[in-house]
Design an enzyme around this catalytic site. Sequence first.
Site, PDB file in Angstrom:
ATOM      1  N   ASP A  11       0.870  -1.188   0.000  1.00  0.00           N
ATOM      2  CA  ASP A  11       0.000   0.000   0.000  1.00  0.00           C
ATOM      3  C   ASP A  11       0.903   1.233   0.000  1.00  0.00           C
ATOM      4  O   ASP A  11       2.117   1.124   0.199  1.00  0.00           O
ATOM      5  CB  ASP A  11      -0.909  -0.017   1.247  1.00  0.00           C
ATOM      6  CG  ASP A  11      -1.911   1.137   1.273  1.00  0.00           C
ATOM      7  OD1 ASP A  11      -2.298   1.631   0.190  1.00  0.00           O
ATOM      8  OD2 ASP A  11      -2.307   1.566   2.376  1.00  0.00           O
ATOM      9  N   SER A  12       0.275   2.391  -0.176  1.00  0.00           N
ATOM     10  CA  SER A  12       1.039   3.636  -0.077  1.00  0.00           C
ATOM     11  C   SER A  12       1.420   3.918   1.374  1.00  0.00           C
ATOM     12  O   SER A  12       2.415   4.569   1.653  1.00  0.00           O
ATOM     13  CB  SER A  12       0.177   4.795  -0.588  1.00  0.00           C
ATOM     14  OG  SER A  12      -1.026   4.853   0.170  1.00  0.00           O
ATOM     15  N   CYS A  75      -4.391  -1.730  -1.851  1.00  0.00           N
ATOM     16  CA  CYS A  75      -4.620  -0.305  -2.100  1.00  0.00           C
ATOM     17  C   CYS A  75      -5.565  -0.201  -3.288  1.00  0.00           C
ATOM     18  O   CYS A  75      -5.256  -0.700  -4.378  1.00  0.00           O
ATOM     19  CB  CYS A  75      -3.293   0.371  -2.423  1.00  0.00           C
ATOM     20  SG  CYS A  75      -3.444   2.084  -2.932  1.00  0.00           S
ATOM     21  N   GLU A 153      -3.951   7.493   8.992  1.00  0.00           N
ATOM     22  CA  GLU A 153      -2.526   7.313   9.325  1.00  0.00           C
ATOM     23  C   GLU A 153      -2.279   7.767  10.763  1.00  0.00           C
ATOM     24  O   GLU A 153      -1.612   7.085  11.541  1.00  0.00           O
ATOM     25  CB  GLU A 153      -1.632   8.144   8.382  1.00  0.00           C
ATOM     26  CG  GLU A 153      -1.568   7.648   6.955  1.00  0.00           C
ATOM     27  CD  GLU A 153      -0.517   6.557   6.710  1.00  0.00           C
ATOM     28  OE1 GLU A 153       0.577   6.614   7.300  1.00  0.00           O
ATOM     29  OE2 GLU A 153      -0.807   5.648   5.905  1.00  0.00           O
ATOM     30  N   CYS A 189     -11.155   2.736   0.083  1.00  0.00           N
ATOM     31  CA  CYS A 189      -9.750   3.023   0.348  1.00  0.00           C
ATOM     32  C   CYS A 189      -9.411   2.173   1.557  1.00  0.00           C
ATOM     33  O   CYS A 189     -10.156   2.145   2.537  1.00  0.00           O
ATOM     34  CB  CYS A 189      -9.550   4.503   0.679  1.00  0.00           C
ATOM     35  SG  CYS A 189      -7.899   4.867   1.323  1.00  0.00           S
ATOM     36  N   HIS A 191      -7.412   2.503   3.824  1.00  0.00           N
ATOM     37  CA  HIS A 191      -7.194   3.234   5.081  1.00  0.00           C
ATOM     38  C   HIS A 191      -8.486   3.359   5.898  1.00  0.00           C
ATOM     39  O   HIS A 191      -8.429   3.478   7.123  1.00  0.00           O
ATOM     40  CB  HIS A 191      -6.680   4.652   4.792  1.00  0.00           C
ATOM     41  CG  HIS A 191      -5.211   4.726   4.543  1.00  0.00           C
ATOM     42  ND1 HIS A 191      -4.636   4.298   3.368  1.00  0.00           N
ATOM     43  CD2 HIS A 191      -4.186   5.173   5.327  1.00  0.00           C
ATOM     44  CE1 HIS A 191      -3.318   4.498   3.428  1.00  0.00           C
ATOM     45  NE2 HIS A 191      -3.030   5.021   4.613  1.00  0.00           N
TER      46      HIS A 191
HETATM   47  N1  DGL Z   1      -4.856   3.100   0.883  1.00  0.00           N
HETATM   48  C1  DGL Z   1      -4.973   3.602  -0.440  1.00  0.00           C
HETATM   49  C2  DGL Z   1      -6.226   3.122  -1.149  1.00  0.00           C
HETATM   50  O1  DGL Z   1      -6.765   2.080  -0.826  1.00  0.00           O
HETATM   51  C3  DGL Z   1      -4.617   5.018  -0.796  1.00  0.00           C
HETATM   52  C4  DGL Z   1      -4.263   6.053   0.215  1.00  0.00           C
HETATM   53  C5  DGL Z   1      -3.463   7.177  -0.433  1.00  0.00           C
HETATM   54  O2  DGL Z   1      -2.249   7.005  -0.500  1.00  0.00           O
HETATM   55  O3  DGL Z   1      -4.034   8.183  -0.870  1.00  0.00           O
HETATM   56  O4  DGL Z   1      -6.674   3.720  -2.070  1.00  0.00           O
END
Ligand code: DGL
Length: 265
Positions: A11-12, A75, A153, A189, A191
């Site tokens: 993931d990012s 992600c 985060e 997302c 996150h």
């Molecule tokens: N967790 C990521 C997703 O599922 C992206 C978060 C990001 O870096 O903007 O899209």
Amino acid sequence: MADTRPILFFDSGVGGLSVLEPTARLLPHAPLVYVADSAGFPYGTRSEAEIAARVPALLGRLAERYDPRLIVIACNTASTIALQHVRAALDVPIVGTVPAIKPAAEQSRTRVIGVLGTEATVRQPYVDDLAQRFAGDCTVLRYGSAALVALAEAALGGEAPDLAALRGELDGLFAQPGGDRLDTIVNACTHFPLLEDALAAAAPHPVAFVDGGPGIARRVRHLTEGQAWPDQPLPGRAVFTQRTARTDALAPALARYGLTSIESL
Ligand code: DGL
């Protein structure tokens, strides 16, 4: 013979932990490597071209270094943009994470669902296609939020999310025409499941949240059926493309997911 090759999650940032967790529960002996592209974070405000170039190149380096048996792109932004490029470039099974519109449409009673993702994800043709195929009789509201990614985060680092800020972001869905009938939100997302309790508390009326994590865990189990695992669970490894004081401070939170060592690429 035990096979110590890991499953690699990518993931990012730390969002992909919401995908790693259900997989680790189903496959407790699977060696895990979790990679956060902290040097490229956040993805959601980047262009398609940047993500399509960055993700396959990085995963190529990671595959060489960690020799994974399978890669999970945990992600939605990277998956909806770069999944095909990564599959074409690498000779490793790849599981992507795409918005769980199908299960959301299956369970919605009001036939109004929301797709809450990053700005990049919610504008993808991939999402148009999922909405058309699986939610043709639903109103599908979309909203992209970079603020929620940052709040998630911080939440993993122990900072309680501000309810007013969450409310403001959720308004991006609920204030749209039809939003008063919204009953199911797709956490599009990875996150956002990290904020799910707080998001539920901040919503103007009760809604269900759906994400791809449990389905991905079942898919990974299916794809690795019959493979050998180490007899004992091995310590999981967290990898950051850029290690900073902030990423090091996440050590206790990462340890709760079984990721007890931190390294940089
Ligand atoms: N967790 C990521 C997703 O599922 C992206 C978060 C990001 O870096 O903007 O899209």
